[in-house]
Design a protein around this motif. Structure first.
Motif, PDB file in Angstrom:
ATOM      1  N   PRO A   1      -8.134   0.108  -5.641  1.00 48.13           N
ATOM      2  CA  PRO A   1      -7.078  -0.904  -5.571  1.00 48.13           C
ATOM      3  C   PRO A   1      -7.225  -1.979  -6.635  1.00 48.13           C
ATOM      4  CG  PRO A   1      -8.665  -1.216  -3.793  1.00 48.13           C
ATOM      5  CD  PRO A   1      -9.129  -0.049  -4.584  1.00 48.13           C
TER       6      PRO A   1
ATOM      7  N   ASP B   1       2.554   0.841   3.640  1.00 43.40           N
ATOM      8  CA  ASP B   1       2.347  -0.296   4.531  1.00 43.40           C
ATOM      9  C   ASP B   1       2.530  -1.593   3.744  1.00 43.40           C
ATOM     10  OD1 ASP B   1       1.762  -1.627   6.840  1.00 43.40           O
ATOM     11  OD2 ASP B   1      -0.341  -1.062   6.913  1.00 43.40           O
TER      12      ASP B   1
ATOM     13  N   GLU C   1      -2.853  -7.621  -2.205  1.00 45.43           N
ATOM     14  CA  GLU C   1      -3.626  -6.386  -2.366  1.00 45.43           C
ATOM     15  C   GLU C   1      -2.672  -5.285  -2.777  1.00 45.43           C
ATOM     16  OE1 GLU C   1      -5.558  -4.900   1.255  1.00 45.43           O
ATOM     17  OE2 GLU C   1      -5.058  -2.895   0.514  1.00 45.43           O
TER      18      GLU C   1
ATOM     19  N   GLN D   1      -2.460  -1.279  -3.398  1.00 47.04           N
ATOM     20  CA  GLN D   1      -3.085   0.037  -3.306  1.00 47.04           C
ATOM     21  C   GLN D   1      -2.026   1.091  -3.565  1.00 47.04           C
ATOM     22  OE1 GLN D   1      -6.245   1.530  -1.078  1.00 47.04           O
ATOM     23  NE2 GLN D   1      -6.203  -0.164   0.376  1.00 47.04           N
TER      24      GLN D   1
ATOM     25  N   ASP E   1      -3.774   4.757  -0.705  1.00 46.41           N
ATOM     26  CA  ASP E   1      -4.497   4.255   0.474  1.00 46.41           C
ATOM     27  C   ASP E   1      -4.794   5.346   1.483  1.00 46.41           C
ATOM     28  OD1 ASP E   1      -2.246   4.761   1.986  1.00 46.41           O
ATOM     29  OD2 ASP E   1      -1.820   2.688   2.461  1.00 46.41           O
ATOM     30  N   ALA E   2      -4.235   6.515   1.268  1.00 47.77           N
ATOM     31  CA  ALA E   2      -4.536   7.696   2.077  1.00 47.77           C
ATOM     32  C   ALA E   2      -4.007   7.626   3.503  1.00 47.77           C
ATOM     33  CB  ALA E   2      -6.040   7.975   2.092  1.00 47.77           C
ATOM     34  N   TYR E   3      -3.329   6.555   3.887  1.00 48.07           N
ATOM     35  CA  TYR E   3      -2.878   6.529   5.294  1.00 48.07           C
ATOM     36  C   TYR E   3      -1.403   6.212   5.510  1.00 48.07           C
ATOM     37  CZ  TYR E   3      -2.749   1.372   5.814  1.00 48.07           C
ATOM     38  OH  TYR E   3      -2.452   0.041   5.726  1.00 48.07           O
ATOM     39  N   GLY E   4      -0.742   5.546   4.551  1.00 49.82           N
ATOM     40  CA  GLY E   4       0.659   5.243   4.822  1.00 49.82           C
ATOM     41  C   GLY E   4       1.250   4.283   3.823  1.00 49.82           C
TER      42      GLY E   4
ATOM     43  N   ARG F   1       0.830  -1.206   0.000  1.00 52.44           N
ATOM     44  CA  ARG F   1       0.000   0.000   0.000  1.00 52.44           C
ATOM     45  C   ARG F   1       0.865   1.257   0.000  1.00 52.44           C
ATOM     46  NH1 ARG F   1      -3.342  -2.438   4.983  1.00 52.44           N
ATOM     47  NH2 ARG F   1      -4.588  -3.973   3.889  1.00 52.44           N
TER      48      ARG F   1
ATOM     49  N   GLN G   1       2.670  -5.642   4.091  1.00 51.38           N
ATOM     50  CA  GLN G   1       2.338  -6.778   4.938  1.00 51.38           C
ATOM     51  C   GLN G   1       2.569  -8.061   4.158  1.00 51.38           C
ATOM     52  OE1 GLN G   1       1.214  -6.448   8.149  1.00 51.38           O
ATOM     53  NE2 GLN G   1       1.169  -4.206   8.078  1.00 51.38           N
TER      54      GLN G   1
END
Lengths: 335, 335, 335, 335
Positions: A208, A234, A224, A226, A229-232, A154, A236
């Motif tokens: 996405p 990231d 996934e 993205q 994602d507007a937040y960071g 993301r 995983q």
């Protein structure tokens, strides 16, 4: 002392020049070049003994340059790598190795003709201590065979000009590489799924997306992707084995308790996430060149495998089908 | 069906009435009382078949009331407990059991004279699944003997009228109880340390404070007490044993990723933190009364032990000394 | 290219030689020495161009040695530092700077006489990204003033010959340093508490111990010190400020789910815990020497402050008192 | 006081009888039945005033039974529900409501004919505080629209007789329900992917499997289903919204540090995972029956929707296609 020339003086190029100068022992950056000559001149002016070349080609053939680092725009990678191979010089190329499988095959042909490895691809995650520990655990067999990977990649946002296909070929490319490596497996088929469009992405590309892959041994991978994602930033990754799972750690980060919240910061700039991995990657590259005369990190074959998967995935979009991922036979050089 | 009367219709009283009505099987609240009679009348009007009494004493002696729950102001606890003992009725008293060791001793004398247990003290943390599991692990011996406890008890803020001593006798009282229970040990000495005053506490009492205790077996306990931490209601507890440690869990809470932060909510209202423990506590109290005729939860002795420790700690303030914590001999009833 | 001589070829010495050779740019180790000459000869044989000296003193005065790294046994530190100062050479000394405050004062006198900084002490935690971020948050003021520190320093086990005092002067010394740094504060008083002896420690020294400190501004610090915790090398640190808290992160580590357990590995070897901090520390030291001609990391004053605190704490054992921690006036060189 | 009859005296049946007796206020279990009559007789003997019936049908029509709880084998659910509807009695049916969409439609027809809700389906996760908080956050809109769900449902092992289809219709059925609820959305299409077979599953069924779903609004869902994961009962769920994500918490569990590991226990028995949710679920069911005369929890429609999805998914196996998930029009009773 390895004399290095860097082609591409954008964000990642300048970051690598700083790294090769300040962090990596046993080397120095003696030359740089950029599509915009002024950019190269500006950078060269900041370092003692660094010369700016008009073109990447000139830099590659310059006699004082012993090894090349390519951090230019994605479409130019393959051309510079082929030039470096022609000059018989070691080359570290940021991912992706090329924009098409056909270009990767040309690189492989040139390198195998040369008879020894000259190319390392910048899949730095191999040097992240988290991924490396995951691989060690999987390879140890303590958890049984790997069955599935659940991953996500993301980004906060992407610039104008970004295209749907780049979500796979430039972003998820890291997962396409790392999953093969973690599982010691090649891909059999894959498809991209369209997802409800995020209102945070208003720039004309699908976001996405979900990448699905099946490996030769039947393991399944979902990624996934993205890019808004507007937040960071990231990343995983969980590998599910027969008797347990392993997860990529979240970055080393201070826990804060305040305002009715226990919180951990999430990075927003991708350059910070694998900063230690970049350091280790280039340090290792310089060291193996000195000690063994050739690199042992991600190879042109790895770059090709990721590229073939990305190509296939991008062709699958909208077909609602798993398409076969078909590769050439693996040359002995890469075994 | 146990008929219960509740004395004290403040926040915790109303919460327990709701709990005894909606959650706890095998009982009903048939009576209530409050220092402000209107408060009791108002509460009684909300429930079918509940009668408001003018005073706690009247409620205690009312024939339809079989068991008493005391949730009135702290200074009134001991008096009501003694009245209930005089009436020979079961009584559940919210902590603290009394404001002084002397009052606890009177209660113990009355209960031992009665010859069987009538009193349970509202140390609900014994019923929290986290503390219970910590105790199970410690008692199992798998980690060796307990050596230290590191705890903190943090509240967002306290009302006007709060006093420095109450930080120990009303707030840390829970830790004074739970540490004895977790360690199966009694206290030997203790002191309170003054800490740099927090600017978030402007109401005339010392905040924070640190409570230090030594147990009979030499284990050491430190408890940070904050009653104006400005961020949440946060209870932490780590027991350090010879071969490892156990920690109280943070509450079951959804993880959110947004705004460059991975976050877990922290509760701000103490009533929410041990809500399940309160449910289990009163359910267990009603059930044991029905099945065994007497409670098996925290006893008047436990209330006394916490009270003696609190008294000693409050006397230690400013002495810069560990003061001995001296208790009467333990009556057979509590062994 | 800075020419370095390393005195002390034990575990940390060999680790630093590897680090200065493989990781840190801009320097090379040209000389080494050890109390056991054969140890130095053996190490020197592994590196091209490294010479083994008979004694540390000879190494210090050797003309090709421009800067000294001291990793010898603790009691020898102060003597070598004073020799290096006499020779006017830069010296990086592993903690502790000296075994006594008196020796630290001699070093300070010699360095202030020299008129510029020549000494950096190996408090590598200043270079850990976790502590650095904690300090950034505290210094930003967003959480208000710091009020308390809760820390623990736990080792798996210690060799024969370890003594109770070393729990403070060699182990907790890191916390004595880092708390001053995090809080921008000096100590006012301190005491060591004896704890129930752990059965895992059978070698004649007290274990665990608890260190209590009060700072000039009234902040309180508690440090649990264990040198035989039987489970891992575990460093914890929480700073409690007026409006919230910050915690040192646990190391970056893969999460595994297996056997009914979700688990994170805990390191057992202290050398692994701050491995990145060591890299950054020495890289920074070499770089600042080149760029500024003097170091800007932990100074002889910092070494002295930690030493005075440790001395006082060790004197407090058994007194049941907070003893005042008294320091000389701070020379202008360190302001 | 609601008089309840329980059909099915296996593990979950006995657990619910205990719960309705000991935990849930306002009700009592007055009757039970089981396919094996002796099982019912044995259970009834353990509770005062509970009568064992020869058959579920007899229990349903027994005059003292006011409401039915169905915990019998899955294939018998639909039949008993239809009997209860015929008798006009409230019925709580454990999931799945029926084995086929056709049977669900019969139930819906009977209930809508009745004109008010009589059926609640045992999707207890709606009452878990974690899922409920996730839904609250999603519904609040603070994170934007939901785009994806990543979930996994892992069991330690399954008994002989388990079949591949049951991985979807009996195991993933909870996710089929909860995802609709969390997203306020219906399914559009779905498929099941075959995964490399785990060596831990040797009983003739496919394991693991991956369920893929697309909702009407285009959201994508992936659910890993494992029924022989060899390590624990592990339920994970992440909802990815436009501006952030929320995750189901791991259970409230003590953290232990020992043996070079920081560890959290993972449950192995599914009955423990949502134990509090079961308590809340049945307490709420009894309470709403008393207060409103009909349930407001998961409805026959919800049972139907999950069943249609499961049917479609099971038909998709091996087709390598997303199949459309087609439902009847939603009756007004469920809007």
């Amino acid at each position: 002392m390895l004399n290095i020339g860097v082609i591409g003086c954008g964000a990642i190029g300048r970051d690598h020049i700083r790294r090769l100068t300040d962090i990596v022992p046993g080397c120095q950056v003696v030359a740089c070049a950029d599509y915009f000559e002024e950019a190269a001149i500006k950078v060269a002016a900041q370092y003692e003994g660094m010369k700016a070349y008009k073109t990447g080609e000139e830099l590659i053939t310059a006699p004082e340059v012993q090894a090349i680092v390519i951090t230019s725009s994605d479409p130019s990678h393959a051309g510079y790598v082929l030039e470096a191979l022609k000059a018989g010089k070691q080359v570290f190329c940021e991912k992706p190795l090329a924009q098409s499988a056909a270009d990767c095959e040309k690189i492989i042909a040139a390198e195998t003709a040369h008879g020894k490895r000259l190319v390392q691809v910048g899949f730095m995650r191999h040097y992240d201590r988290g991924y490396a520990e995951m691989k060690r655990i999987i390879d140890s067999g303590e958890l049984g065979a790997p069955l599935m990977v659940h991953a996500c990649h993301r980004n906060v946002s992407q610039p104008d000009g970004f295209q749907t296909e780049m979500g796979v070929s430039n972003v998820a490319i890291h997962e396409l590489d790392i999953c093969r490596w973690l599982l010691n497996d090649e891909y059999k088929s894959g498809q991209v799924l369209k997802v409800r469009q995020s209102a945070c992405s208003t720039k004309g590309y699908d976001n996405p997306q979900i990448v699905l892959l099946e490996t030769q041994s039947g393991a399944r991978i979902d990624v996934e992707v993205q890019v808004a994602d507007a937040y960071g930033y990231d990343i995983q990754c969980q590998v599910v084995c027969e008797k347990g799972t392993v997860n990529l750690p979240d970055p080393y980060a201070v826990v804060k308790r305040s305002n009715a919240t226990r919180s951990f910061p999430i990075l927003t700039d991708w350059k910070d996430r694998f900063i230690e991995a970049y350091d280790i990657e280039l340090t290792h590259w310089v060291k193996t060149l000195e000690e063994k005369g050739e690199p042992d990190g991600p190879s042109a074959w790895d770059g090709y495998a990721a590229c073939v998967a990305a190509d296939t995935l991008n062709r699958s979009r909208g077909t609602n089908q798993f398409l076969p991922i078909e590769m050439m036979d693996k040359p002995a050089l890469y075994k």
